[in-house]
Design an enzyme around this catalytic site. Structure first.
Site, short mmCIF file in Angstrom:
data_model
loop_
_atom_site.label_atom_id
_atom_site.label_comp_id
_atom_site.label_asym_id
_atom_site.label_seq_id
_atom_site.Cartn_x
_atom_site.Cartn_y
_atom_site.Cartn_z
N VAL A 12 52.35 45.33 41.69
CA VAL A 12 52.39 45.48 40.22
C VAL A 12 52.11 47.11 40.03
O VAL A 12 52.69 47.59 38.99
CB VAL A 12 50.96 44.97 40.00
CG1 VAL A 12 50.47 45.21 38.60
CG2 VAL A 12 51.10 43.35 40.16
N ASP A 35 41.13 56.25 47.50
CA ASP A 35 40.95 54.99 48.47
C ASP A 35 39.77 54.37 48.14
O ASP A 35 38.41 54.79 48.04
CB ASP A 35 40.69 55.74 50.03
CG ASP A 35 40.16 54.70 50.82
OD1 ASP A 35 40.25 53.64 50.70
OD2 ASP A 35 40.41 55.14 52.20
N TYR A 124 38.21 36.29 49.73
CA TYR A 124 39.11 37.33 49.01
C TYR A 124 38.70 36.67 47.59
O TYR A 124 38.34 37.59 46.56
CB TYR A 124 40.55 36.99 49.17
CG TYR A 124 41.49 37.41 47.76
CD1 TYR A 124 41.59 38.88 47.74
CD2 TYR A 124 41.99 36.67 47.12
CE1 TYR A 124 42.49 39.28 46.90
CE2 TYR A 124 42.94 36.87 46.30
CZ TYR A 124 43.14 38.32 45.93
OH TYR A 124 44.07 38.75 44.88
N TRP A 149 50.09 34.19 42.28
CA TRP A 149 51.33 33.94 43.19
C TRP A 149 52.36 35.23 42.69
O TRP A 149 53.51 35.08 42.21
CB TRP A 149 52.17 32.60 42.83
CG TRP A 149 51.38 31.58 43.24
CD1 TRP A 149 49.79 31.38 43.44
CD2 TRP A 149 51.70 30.26 43.37
NE1 TRP A 149 49.54 30.26 43.82
CE2 TRP A 149 50.63 29.22 43.78
CE3 TRP A 149 53.01 29.55 43.32
CZ2 TRP A 149 50.72 27.89 44.40
CZ3 TRP A 149 53.02 28.29 43.60
CH2 TRP A 149 52.01 27.42 44.06
N1 LIG Z 1 49.64 39.38 45.17
C1 LIG Z 1 49.09 38.13 44.64
O1 LIG Z 1 49.57 36.93 45.07
C2 LIG Z 1 48.37 38.36 43.67
C3 LIG Z 1 47.48 36.89 43.16
C4 LIG Z 1 46.73 37.21 41.88
C5 LIG Z 1 46.29 38.40 41.87
N2 LIG Z 1 46.54 39.52 42.27
C6 LIG Z 1 45.82 40.79 41.83
O2 LIG Z 1 46.87 41.56 41.25
C7 LIG Z 1 46.41 42.83 41.46
C8 LIG Z 1 47.91 43.52 42.26
O3 LIG Z 1 48.14 42.81 43.03
P1 LIG Z 1 49.60 43.30 43.99
O4 LIG Z 1 50.24 41.67 44.27
O5 LIG Z 1 50.30 44.20 43.48
O6 LIG Z 1 48.94 43.82 45.43
P2 LIG Z 1 49.71 44.24 46.72
O7 LIG Z 1 51.27 44.43 46.45
O8 LIG Z 1 48.99 44.03 47.89
O9 LIG Z 1 49.09 45.92 46.42
C9 LIG Z 1 47.75 46.32 46.51
C10 LIG Z 1 47.83 47.89 46.68
O10 LIG Z 1 46.34 47.89 46.79
C11 LIG Z 1 46.40 49.14 47.81
N3 LIG Z 1 45.08 49.15 48.36
C12 LIG Z 1 44.59 48.12 49.37
N4 LIG Z 1 43.50 48.63 49.90
C13 LIG Z 1 43.26 49.65 49.20
C14 LIG Z 1 42.03 50.86 49.13
N5 LIG Z 1 41.15 50.73 50.10
N6 LIG Z 1 42.15 51.74 48.47
C15 LIG Z 1 43.16 52.11 47.60
N7 LIG Z 1 44.26 51.35 47.37
C16 LIG Z 1 44.19 50.00 48.28
C17 LIG Z 1 47.37 48.90 48.66
O11 LIG Z 1 47.77 50.03 49.11
P3 LIG Z 1 48.92 50.29 50.43
O12 LIG Z 1 50.33 50.24 49.81
O13 LIG Z 1 48.57 51.38 51.13
O14 LIG Z 1 48.82 49.04 51.44
C18 LIG Z 1 48.36 48.40 47.62
O15 LIG Z 1 49.45 49.35 47.15
C19 LIG Z 1 45.48 42.81 42.60
O16 LIG Z 1 44.35 43.11 41.81
C20 LIG Z 1 45.29 41.32 43.19
O17 LIG Z 1 44.16 41.13 43.57
C21 LIG Z 1 47.74 39.55 43.27
#
Ligand SMILES: NC(=O)c1ccc[n+]([C@@H]2O[C@H](COP(=O)([O-])OP(=O)(O)OC[C@H]3O[C@@H](n4cnc5c(N)ncnc54)[C@H](OP(=O)(O)O)[C@@H]3O)[C@@H](O)[C@H]2O)c1
Length: 301
Positions: A12, A35, A124, A149
């Site tokens: 995202v 971080d 989570y 998802w």
């Molecule tokens: N993925 C899903 O299916 C899903 C579903 C429902 C809600 N969400 C929510 O939607 C939002 C965006 O999710 P997404 O799918 O884009 O997730 P994502 O692709 O896993 O991206 C998460 C990002 O957070 C970074 N991150 C992890 N630990 C961190 C830390 N300690 N400090 C700073 N950055 C950190 C990661 O860094 P790195 O690139 O270095 O790993 C990654 O760039 C999140 O709030 C998630 O909870 C996601």
């Protein structure tokens, strides 16, 4: 306008940096520059940047690993989010944040609305719910978008996993008793940009739009139905050959349980977002088709 985006390398976050560009100066922070496992540093960073809007797309998203690392998940998804919210309040900034269908236990027979009682069934989900609470308690102006998802042309996600496994195996067993809605990260980012535009206009009139909203595409499926659609679109767009795609076997969750339990029902009603902001995402299959077209154009799977 100054917009601070965290998690800029995530699914995202990557799209957000592009979607938000027309609104002003976007300052993108990846994990190395912001971080969230170090919540004590968050306030100083916000003080330095002085953003008008903070969009937090960073999160601990490793759902199964979180069962073993619940403390770290809670620090990133709750403690640091609370610190961001406090910094947003101090700076007079709007905080935009993402949460998840996993705040619900999945026992409801129909799709979840925003004020259904949350009851997460995995670590989570608990950490994300704690993040929501920290924001609401902070007194900052906020928008929390719960989505589900998520997939994109980059990053670790179900679409890319299925495309990879399709080239390696003759048969895939996919869970067919969990219901939800797949969401393309670009749709989430574009919808976020539209909501921000409206929230900024309201702020100029002295009105605050704080709230929690479900942000999801229309329609629903199972992981098995999602996999079927991925393979169909991949074949129709020439990403995979019709003669070499694997058989898809529909299986129940139980015998194949993973470390973190998943809600059986992840469906979210997005009517509030539509009523409040006039935004409705298309059917999930439309986003999937466009994402796969993108992947084809980039020559990737
Ligand atoms: N993925 C899903 O299916 C899903 C579903 C429902 C809600 N969400 C929510 O939607 C939002 C965006 O999710 P997404 O799918 O884009 O997730 P994502 O692709 O896993 O991206 C998460 C990002 O957070 C970074 N991150 C992890 N630990 C961190 C830390 N300690 N400090 C700073 N950055 C950190 C990661 O860094 P790195 O690139 O270095 O790993 C990654 O760039 C999140 O709030 C998630 O909870 C996601």
């Amino acid at each position: 306008m100054m917009l601070m985006v965290t998690g800029a390398n995530g699914q995202v976050g990557w799209e957000l940096v592009r979607s938000l560009m027309p609104f002003g100066e976007v300052i993108a922070f990846d994990r190395a520059r912001c971080d969230l496992s170090q919540p004590a540093d968050v306030g100083d960073l916000v003080d330095k940047v002085r953003p008008d809007i903070i969009v937090n797309a960073a999160a601990y998203t490793a759902v199964d690993r979180a069962e073993e690392e619940e403390d770290l998940a809670r620090i990133v998804n709750s403690t640091a989010v609370g610190a961001l919210a406090n910094a947003a309040r101090a700076a007079g900034a709007l905080l935009v944040h993402y949460s998840t269908d996993y705040v619900f236990d999945g026992s409801k027979a129909t799709a979840y609305v925003e004020n259904d009682p949350p009851r997460p069934i995995n670590a989570y989900g608990r950490s994300k719910l704690a993040g929501e609470v920290a924001i609401c308690d902070s007194g900052c102006e906020y928008l929390i978008f719960r989505t589900s998802w998520v997939y994109a042309a980059r990053g670790q996600n179900f679409v890319r996993t299925i495309l990879r496994l399709a080239c390696e195996r003759d048969e895939l067993s996919i869970v067919a008793d969990q219901f939800g809605t797949p969401n393309w990260a670009r749709n989430i980012a574009d919808a976020t940009a539209q909501v921000i535009r409206r929230a900024v206009a309201e702020r100029a009139l002295g009105r605050r739009m704080s709230g929690t909203y479900h942000l999801t595409a229309a329609g629903e499926t199972t992981w098995h139905g999602f996999a079927v659609a991925i393979l169909e679109f991949a074949v129709s767009q020439g990403l995979l050959s019709a003669t070499s795609i694997p058989r898809l076997r529909a299986i129940p969750t139980e015998p194949y349980a993973r470390p973190a339990p998943r809600p059986k029902n992840s469906r979210l009603v997005a009517d509030s977002l539509s009523c409040q902001f006039g935004i409705a995402l298309p059917d999930w299959k439309k986003g999937l088709e466009l994402c796969l077209q993108d992947m084809k154009c980039c020559g990737q799977q």
